[in-house]
Design a protein around this motif. Structure first.
Motif, PDB file in Angstrom:
ATOM      1  N   GLY A   1       0.714  -1.229   0.002  1.00  0.00           N
ATOM      2  CA  GLY A   1      -0.123  -0.063   0.005  1.00  0.00           C
ATOM      3  C   GLY A   1       0.927   1.409  -0.118  1.00  0.00           C
ATOM      4  N   TYR A   2       1.918   1.294   0.523  1.00  0.00           N
ATOM      5  CA  TYR A   2       2.828   2.467   0.433  1.00  0.00           C
ATOM      6  C   TYR A   2       3.218   2.858  -0.805  1.00  0.00           C
ATOM      7  CZ  TYR A   2       2.939   1.274   5.549  1.00  0.00           C
ATOM      8  OH  TYR A   2       2.809   1.082   6.742  1.00  0.00           O
ATOM      9  N   PHE A   3       3.433   2.035  -1.777  1.00  0.00           N
ATOM     10  CA  PHE A   3       3.775   2.303  -2.976  1.00  0.00           C
ATOM     11  C   PHE A   3       2.838   2.939  -3.718  1.00  0.00           C
ATOM     12  CE2 PHE A   3       3.720   1.086  -7.678  1.00  0.00           C
ATOM     13  CZ  PHE A   3       5.041   1.617  -8.130  1.00  0.00           C
ATOM     14  N   PHE A   4       1.592   2.547  -3.674  1.00  0.00           N
ATOM     15  CA  PHE A   4       0.262   3.067  -4.080  1.00  0.00           C
ATOM     16  C   PHE A   4      -0.109   4.488  -3.559  1.00  0.00           C
ATOM     17  CE2 PHE A   4      -0.411  -1.023  -5.653  1.00  0.00           C
ATOM     18  CZ  PHE A   4      -1.138  -0.899  -6.826  1.00  0.00           C
ATOM     19  N   LEU A   5       0.496   4.607  -2.035  1.00  0.00           N
ATOM     20  CA  LEU A   5       0.278   5.831  -1.431  1.00  0.00           C
ATOM     21  C   LEU A   5       1.346   7.059  -2.043  1.00  0.00           C
ATOM     22  CD1 LEU A   5      -1.305   7.231   0.926  1.00  0.00           C
ATOM     23  CD2 LEU A   5       0.629   6.532   2.223  1.00  0.00           C
ATOM     24  N   ILE A   6       2.337   6.609  -2.509  1.00  0.00           N
ATOM     25  CA  ILE A   6       3.296   7.724  -3.041  1.00  0.00           C
ATOM     26  C   ILE A   6       2.732   7.768  -4.224  1.00  0.00           C
ATOM     27  CG2 ILE A   6       5.809   7.737  -4.003  1.00  0.00           C
ATOM     28  CD1 ILE A   6       6.801   5.891  -1.662  1.00  0.00           C
ATOM     29  N   GLY A   7       2.194   7.055  -5.132  1.00  0.00           N
ATOM     30  CA  GLY A   7       1.652   7.454  -6.444  1.00  0.00           C
ATOM     31  C   GLY A   7       0.388   8.208  -6.330  1.00  0.00           C
ATOM     32  N   LEU A   8      -0.159   8.374  -5.121  1.00  0.00           N
ATOM     33  CA  LEU A   8      -1.584   9.202  -4.900  1.00  0.00           C
ATOM     34  C   LEU A   8      -1.496  10.417  -5.624  1.00  0.00           C
ATOM     35  CD1 LEU A   8      -4.506   8.563  -4.419  1.00  0.00           C
ATOM     36  CD2 LEU A   8      -3.937   9.211  -2.040  1.00  0.00           C
ATOM     37  N   PRO A   9      -0.370  11.377  -5.011  1.00  0.00           N
ATOM     38  CA  PRO A   9      -0.308  12.775  -5.512  1.00  0.00           C
ATOM     39  C   PRO A   9      -0.165  12.756  -7.189  1.00  0.00           C
ATOM     40  CG  PRO A   9       0.832  12.328  -3.574  1.00  0.00           C
ATOM     41  CD  PRO A   9       0.548  11.050  -4.124  1.00  0.00           C
ATOM     42  N   ILE A  10       0.601  11.658  -7.683  1.00  0.00           N
ATOM     43  CA  ILE A  10       0.928  11.709  -9.271  1.00  0.00           C
ATOM     44  C   ILE A  10      -0.577  11.569  -9.856  1.00  0.00           C
ATOM     45  CG2 ILE A  10       2.098  10.605 -11.029  1.00  0.00           C
ATOM     46  CD1 ILE A  10       4.454  10.012  -9.095  1.00  0.00           C
ATOM     47  N   LEU A  11      -1.291  10.852  -9.161  1.00  0.00           N
ATOM     48  CA  LEU A  11      -2.559  10.469  -9.908  1.00  0.00           C
ATOM     49  C   LEU A  11      -3.558  11.787  -9.877  1.00  0.00           C
ATOM     50  CD1 LEU A  11      -4.616   8.683 -10.920  1.00  0.00           C
ATOM     51  CD2 LEU A  11      -5.386   7.726  -8.758  1.00  0.00           C
ATOM     52  N   TRP A  12      -3.411  12.605  -8.825  1.00  0.00           N
ATOM     53  CA  TRP A  12      -4.225  13.715  -8.706  1.00  0.00           C
ATOM     54  C   TRP A  12      -3.561  14.877  -9.544  1.00  0.00           C
ATOM     55  CZ3 TRP A  12      -3.886  13.841  -2.315  1.00  0.00           C
ATOM     56  CH2 TRP A  12      -4.699  12.966  -2.123  1.00  0.00           C
ATOM     57  N   LEU A  13      -2.351  14.925  -9.835  1.00  0.00           N
ATOM     58  CA  LEU A  13      -1.782  16.045 -10.539  1.00  0.00           C
ATOM     59  C   LEU A  13      -2.379  15.742 -12.049  1.00  0.00           C
ATOM     60  CD1 LEU A  13       1.714  16.492  -9.131  1.00  0.00           C
ATOM     61  CD2 LEU A  13      -0.418  18.310  -9.023  1.00  0.00           C
ATOM     62  N   LEU A  14      -2.348  14.294 -12.327  1.00  0.00           N
ATOM     63  CA  LEU A  14      -2.572  13.901 -13.792  1.00  0.00           C
ATOM     64  C   LEU A  14      -4.060  14.030 -13.820  1.00  0.00           C
ATOM     65  CD1 LEU A  14      -1.802  12.409 -16.288  1.00  0.00           C
ATOM     66  CD2 LEU A  14      -2.229  10.191 -15.293  1.00  0.00           C
ATOM     67  N   SER A  15      -4.947  13.825 -13.114  1.00  0.00           N
ATOM     68  CA  SER A  15      -6.477  14.149 -13.065  1.00  0.00           C
ATOM     69  C   SER A  15      -6.769  15.512 -13.271  1.00  0.00           C
ATOM     70  CB  SER A  15      -7.119  13.325 -11.958  1.00  0.00           C
ATOM     71  OG  SER A  15      -6.834  12.062 -11.766  1.00  0.00           O
ATOM     72  N   TYR A  16      -5.953  16.271 -12.468  1.00  0.00           N
ATOM     73  CA  TYR A  16      -6.089  17.772 -12.710  1.00  0.00           C
ATOM     74  C   TYR A  16      -5.998  18.242 -13.961  1.00  0.00           C
ATOM     75  CZ  TYR A  16      -5.748  22.704 -11.822  1.00  0.00           C
ATOM     76  OH  TYR A  16      -5.723  24.083 -11.783  1.00  0.00           O
ATOM     77  N   TRP A  17      -4.833  17.701 -14.615  1.00  0.00           N
ATOM     78  CA  TRP A  17      -4.483  18.209 -15.918  1.00  0.00           C
ATOM     79  C   TRP A  17      -5.283  17.721 -16.871  1.00  0.00           C
ATOM     80  CZ3 TRP A  17      -2.750  15.183 -20.193  1.00  0.00           C
ATOM     81  CH2 TRP A  17      -2.146  16.068 -21.330  1.00  0.00           C
ATOM     82  N   LEU A  18      -5.872  16.299 -16.855  1.00  0.00           N
ATOM     83  CA  LEU A  18      -6.695  15.921 -17.827  1.00  0.00           C
ATOM     84  C   LEU A  18      -7.986  16.644 -17.790  1.00  0.00           C
ATOM     85  CD1 LEU A  18      -6.036  11.925 -17.505  1.00  0.00           C
ATOM     86  CD2 LEU A  18      -5.540  13.396 -19.380  1.00  0.00           C
ATOM     87  N   VAL A  19      -8.466  16.908 -16.552  1.00  0.00           N
ATOM     88  CA  VAL A  19      -9.689  17.761 -16.508  1.00  0.00           C
ATOM     89  C   VAL A  19      -9.772  18.876 -17.031  1.00  0.00           C
ATOM     90  CG1 VAL A  19     -11.628  18.472 -14.995  1.00  0.00           C
ATOM     91  CG2 VAL A  19     -10.661  16.154 -14.589  1.00  0.00           C
ATOM     92  N   GLY A  20      -8.687  19.653 -16.587  1.00  0.00           N
ATOM     93  CA  GLY A  20      -8.291  20.843 -17.273  1.00  0.00           C
ATOM     94  C   GLY A  20      -8.132  21.059 -18.632  1.00  0.00           C
TER      95      GLY A  20
END
Length: 305
Positions: A21-40
């Motif tokens: 789970g720690y590996f996925f936790l580290i990737g969570l901010p990356i996912l949020w930034l990617l989602s923000y860029w895609l939606v924008g």
């Protein structure tokens, strides 16, 4: 093997396929930034105000929301000596025992099952011992889950199952032996606690094996005659104690009389015929075995007058 037992399939625990789970936790901010860029990037602008731009924006927003939902709700924590039983649409998918933060697909079930030791003090139950005497007994049992798959899937409620089997095992072991040993040299509930506790632990392990549960310790904590016969049994125990004490006193007195007669004869202090010997034995036994102090009587004549 009957048809009912043939249809029953015993479950067996195996390791589930989960992720760190720690590996996925580290990737969570990356996912949020990617989602923000895609939606924008998909927001309809002046250069693309038509229906196609709006549809693209809705699909982009829904897709990023679903991905974030899957990402966020897949986390779960496993504490020390805790397990998670993983199921997929009702099918057993394994058990996770690795401590720490883990991640798995959110649509998979994650039932928590404790692997820690449990301590149960049973209620007092009235049973009949080997001789049919009613007695009250209670026990203390330390148990833990060894196979989580059996505990969850092979019995309906494994904690309630443990409680019922403890009472059944206590009745079975209690009926094998008498409460106390009055006549025969045999194992008793009161006089052989180590043997009885070992039998109780073995009996419970056999009964709870179907639920994947192991008993680490079992022992009687309360043992007494039932109230309706407690008074009679107490008087019987007192009578046995009195008989044993009397027996010891008589045997000791016989030995003392024998030593006294032997010393009198050996030292030539007095010559005793059979009648005088019998009289002396009778007097000494009365003195040594009597409950009250004896009063001496001086005979001025002879034994024959």
């Amino acid at each position: 093997m009957t048809a009912d037992t043939a249809d029953f399939r015993r479950s067996k625990e195996h390791r589930a396929k989960t992720y760190n789970g720690y590996f996925f936790l580290i990737g969570l901010p990356i996912l949020w930034l990617l989602s923000y860029w895609l939606v924008g990037s998909a927001i309809p602008g002046l250069d693309n105000p038509g229906k196609a731009g709006k549809v693209l924006f809705v699909f982009t927003l829904a897709g990023t929301a679903i991905v974030n939902f899957i990402f966020l709700f897949g986390f779960f924590m496993v504490q020390p000596n805790q397990t998670r039983v993983i199921t997929l649409f009702g099918s057993y998918a394994g058990t996770e025992r690795t401590e720490g933060l883990r991640w798995i697909w959110p649509w998979m079930g994650k039932q928590k099952v404790s692997a820690r030791a449990h301590n149960i003090h049973s209620e007092r139950v009235k049973i009949n011992d080997k001789r049919g005497n009613p007695i009250d007994v209670a026990c203390n049992v330390v148990w833990r889950v060894r196979d989580t798959a059996q505990a969850v899937f092979d019995v309906d409620d494994f904690k309630e199952f443990v409680n019922i089997q403890i009472e059944a095992g206590l009745r079975t072991v209690g009926a094998r032996h008498p409460y106390d040993d009055f006549e025969e040299g045999e194992t008793t509930l009161r006089g052989s606690p180590d043997v009885v506790n070992g039998e109780l632990q073995t009996e419970l392990n056999e009964r709870l094996a179907v639920a994947g549960i192991v008993v680490d310790e079992a022992g009687l904590t309360h043992l007494a005659y039932a109230s309706e016969i407690a008074g009679a049994m107490l008087r019987r125990q007192q009578a046995d104690a009195v008989i044993a004490a009397r027996k010891k006193v008589v045997l000791g007195a016989v030995g003392m009389v024998e030593d006294a007669l032997e010393k009198l004869s050996r030292d030539g202090i007095v010559e005793l015929d059979d009648e005088r010997r019998a009289a002396m034995v009778s007097n000494l036994m009365v003195v040594l075995c009597g409950d009250r102090d004896t009063q001496p009587v001086v005979n001025a004549g002879t034994l024959y007058q």
